[in-house]
Design a protein around this motif. Structure first.
Motif, PDB file in Angstrom:
ATOM      1  N   PHE A  40     -49.098  17.645  79.691  1.00 23.41           N
ATOM      2  CA  PHE A  40     -48.419  18.817  80.164  1.00 23.41           C
ATOM      3  C   PHE A  40     -47.435  18.462  81.294  1.00 23.41           C
ATOM      4  N   PRO A  41     -46.065  18.648  80.857  1.00 26.29           N
ATOM      5  CA  PRO A  41     -44.938  18.104  81.680  1.00 26.29           C
ATOM      6  C   PRO A  41     -45.020  18.709  82.945  1.00 26.29           C
ATOM      7  N   GLY A  42     -44.809  17.857  84.051  1.00 21.86           N
ATOM      8  CA  GLY A  42     -44.646  18.247  85.280  1.00 21.86           C
ATOM      9  C   GLY A  42     -45.933  18.481  86.198  1.00 21.86           C
ATOM     10  N   ILE A  43     -46.855  18.400  85.393  1.00 27.99           N
ATOM     11  CA  ILE A  43     -48.109  18.542  86.320  1.00 27.99           C
ATOM     12  C   ILE A  43     -48.720  17.573  86.896  1.00 27.99           C
ATOM     13  N   ASN A  44     -49.088  17.729  88.023  1.00 29.06           N
ATOM     14  CA  ASN A  44     -49.744  16.809  89.000  1.00 29.06           C
ATOM     15  C   ASN A  44     -51.089  16.573  88.552  1.00 29.06           C
ATOM     16  N   HIS A  45     -51.940  16.009  89.323  1.00 32.42           N
ATOM     17  CA  HIS A  45     -53.382  16.093  89.112  1.00 32.42           C
ATOM     18  C   HIS A  45     -54.199  17.414  89.633  1.00 32.42           C
ATOM     19  N   GLN A  46     -54.087  18.310  88.727  1.00 32.92           N
ATOM     20  CA  GLN A  46     -54.303  19.674  88.901  1.00 32.92           C
ATOM     21  C   GLN A  46     -54.589  20.392  87.508  1.00 32.92           C
ATOM     22  N   LEU A  47     -55.305  21.536  87.773  1.00 35.69           N
ATOM     23  CA  LEU A  47     -55.403  22.299  86.772  1.00 35.69           C
ATOM     24  C   LEU A  47     -54.221  23.397  86.499  1.00 35.69           C
ATOM     25  N   CYS A  48     -54.066  23.491  85.289  1.00 35.63           N
ATOM     26  CA  CYS A  48     -53.060  24.670  85.138  1.00 35.63           C
ATOM     27  C   CYS A  48     -53.232  25.598  84.241  1.00 35.63           C
ATOM     28  N   ARG A  49     -52.653  26.793  84.083  1.00 39.72           N
ATOM     29  CA  ARG A  49     -53.198  27.969  83.145  1.00 39.72           C
ATOM     30  C   ARG A  49     -53.017  27.492  81.584  1.00 39.72           C
ATOM     31  N   PRO A  50     -51.974  26.827  81.221  1.00 39.31           N
ATOM     32  CA  PRO A  50     -51.888  26.697  79.866  1.00 39.31           C
ATOM     33  C   PRO A  50     -53.049  25.556  79.462  1.00 39.31           C
ATOM     34  N   GLU A  51     -53.185  24.782  80.215  1.00 43.02           N
ATOM     35  CA  GLU A  51     -54.441  23.812  80.097  1.00 43.02           C
ATOM     36  C   GLU A  51     -55.647  24.524  79.800  1.00 43.02           C
ATOM     37  N   ILE A  52     -56.149  25.482  80.707  1.00 46.41           N
ATOM     38  CA  ILE A  52     -57.377  26.201  80.837  1.00 46.41           C
ATOM     39  C   ILE A  52     -57.496  27.118  79.544  1.00 46.41           C
ATOM     40  N   GLU A  53     -56.400  27.500  79.337  1.00 48.04           N
ATOM     41  CA  GLU A  53     -56.348  28.358  78.042  1.00 48.04           C
ATOM     42  C   GLU A  53     -56.604  27.690  76.857  1.00 48.04           C
ATOM     43  N   LEU A  54     -55.862  26.274  76.713  1.00 52.93           N
ATOM     44  CA  LEU A  54     -56.091  25.453  75.741  1.00 52.93           C
ATOM     45  C   LEU A  54     -57.750  25.123  75.562  1.00 52.93           C
ATOM     46  N   VAL A  55     -58.349  24.875  76.603  1.00 52.31           N
ATOM     47  CA  VAL A  55     -59.631  24.499  76.709  1.00 52.31           C
ATOM     48  C   VAL A  55     -60.607  25.756  76.231  1.00 52.31           C
ATOM     49  N   ARG A  56     -60.257  26.982  76.747  1.00 50.38           N
ATOM     50  CA  ARG A  56     -60.944  28.112  76.450  1.00 50.38           C
ATOM     51  C   ARG A  56     -60.861  28.430  74.940  1.00 50.38           C
ATOM     52  N   SER A  57     -59.815  28.161  74.572  1.00 46.38           N
ATOM     53  CA  SER A  57     -59.674  28.391  72.896  1.00 46.38           C
ATOM     54  C   SER A  57     -60.389  27.388  72.071  1.00 46.38           C
ATOM     55  N   TRP A  58     -60.333  26.302  72.325  1.00 42.37           N
ATOM     56  CA  TRP A  58     -61.060  25.015  71.830  1.00 42.37           C
ATOM     57  C   TRP A  58     -62.302  25.204  71.795  1.00 42.37           C
ATOM     58  N   ILE A  59     -63.068  25.672  73.130  1.00 40.74           N
ATOM     59  CA  ILE A  59     -64.424  25.989  73.456  1.00 40.74           C
ATOM     60  C   ILE A  59     -65.011  27.210  72.267  1.00 40.74           C
ATOM     61  N   LEU A  60     -64.280  27.923  72.115  1.00 35.95           N
ATOM     62  CA  LEU A  60     -64.391  29.209  71.050  1.00 35.95           C
ATOM     63  C   LEU A  60     -64.483  28.569  69.539  1.00 35.95           C
ATOM     64  N   LYS A  61     -63.675  27.681  69.564  1.00 43.06           N
ATOM     65  CA  LYS A  61     -63.579  27.316  68.060  1.00 43.06           C
ATOM     66  C   LYS A  61     -64.639  26.304  67.972  1.00 43.06           C
ATOM     67  N   LYS A  62     -65.077  25.408  68.886  1.00 36.52           N
ATOM     68  CA  LYS A  62     -66.451  24.544  68.845  1.00 36.52           C
ATOM     69  C   LYS A  62     -67.831  25.247  68.774  1.00 36.52           C
ATOM     70  N   LEU A  63     -67.614  26.473  69.524  1.00 39.63           N
ATOM     71  CA  LEU A  63     -68.844  27.134  69.909  1.00 39.63           C
ATOM     72  C   LEU A  63     -68.726  28.754  69.378  1.00 39.63           C
ATOM     73  N   PRO A  64     -68.274  29.118  67.928  1.00 36.59           N
ATOM     74  CA  PRO A  64     -68.129  30.479  67.613  1.00 36.59           C
ATOM     75  C   PRO A  64     -69.271  31.284  67.698  1.00 36.59           C
TER      76      PRO A  64
END
Length: 238
Positions: A205-229
């Motif tokens: 995630f370009p320009g992101i420091n040691h933190q959470l960001c919205r695109p990252e959490i949205e990616l994680v959320r989508s990935w969770i739904l694929k793994k746990l339909p």
């Protein structure tokens, strides 16, 4: 071995039937409640699902060597924050037992391991890799955000020794501007896990420091739904 300690937990309940669970581990010095609040701030709402319960445990306070022995909510101790030193295995093993109790509580609630995902931010991501790869290899997946493993980590040995056996899939994310845990450390961890035989994807995630960001959490959320339909649990329960 020390007795298993019941960890405090902050829970975002599912809105419908509970058929899957996510265990999301905070970074050093934080709490489960703090991580939930951070995710809420980033998304402007809880990371919530119809069928998935999200559990944010809190690490007990322990003396933390990088803070000169001051008490901190950390999953394990470190000799120092570096890729090039041994892991503090005694404290890691203790916490694997404590977090294993969280996994088994979900199993008792009717959710089998293959309907769980374990993940974490920073130190929580490293802890998630130890827990999932070494002790709960039947979970659906593991995610690691802004995290790294030491170069001699026992996790690499376990993954390599599990050749031909199923392992959880890894989702790894890291900000390119991280000043605490270098992006290169995270990328090296992903490369070494892949080399050892783990299926893993690494997202920068370009320009992101040691933190959470919205695109990252949205990616994680989508990935969770694929793994746990959505759907009923199979092969689980008491």
């Amino acid at each position: 071995m020390a007795a298993v300690q019941k960890l405090k937990r902050c829970v975002v309940p599912q809105t419908g039937k509970h058929t899957a669970s996510v265990i999301f581990l905070h970074g050093s010095g934080d709490t489960g409640q703090g991580l939930r609040a951070w995710v809420h701030d980033v998304l402007a709402q809880d990371m919530a699902f119809e069928h998935i319960r999200v559990i944010y445990p809190t690490a007990p306070a322990r003396p933390y060597t990088p803070m000169h022995g001051a008490l901190s909510h950390v999953w394990f101790d470190r000799y120092k924050i570096s890729r090039n030193c041994p892991e503090h295995l005694e404290s890691i093993e203790e916490m694997c037992s404590n977090l294993g109790a969280v996994v088994h509580d979900e199993i008792r609630a009717g959710v089998p391991e293959h309907r769980m995902v374990i993940g974490g931010f920073s130190m929580g991501g490293a802890m998630a890799l130890h827990l999932a790869c070494r002790y709960h290899q039947d979970v659906a997946g593991v995610f690691s955000l802004s995290s790294f493993l030491n170069r001699d980590s026992v996790v690499y040995q376990v993954v390599e020794g599990a050749a031909g056996q199923p392992l959880p899939e890894l989702l790894q994310c890291h900000g390119t501007a991280d000043e605490l845990v270098s992006h290169a450390w995270g990328e090296e961890t992903s490369c070494l896990l892949k080399k050892a035989g783990m299926t893993a994807s690494f997202h920068s995630f370009p320009g992101i420091n040691h933190q959470l960001c919205r695109p990252e959490i949205e990616l994680v959320r989508s990935w969770i739904l694929k793994k746990l339909p959505s759907g009923s649990c199979r092969g689980g329960g008491l």
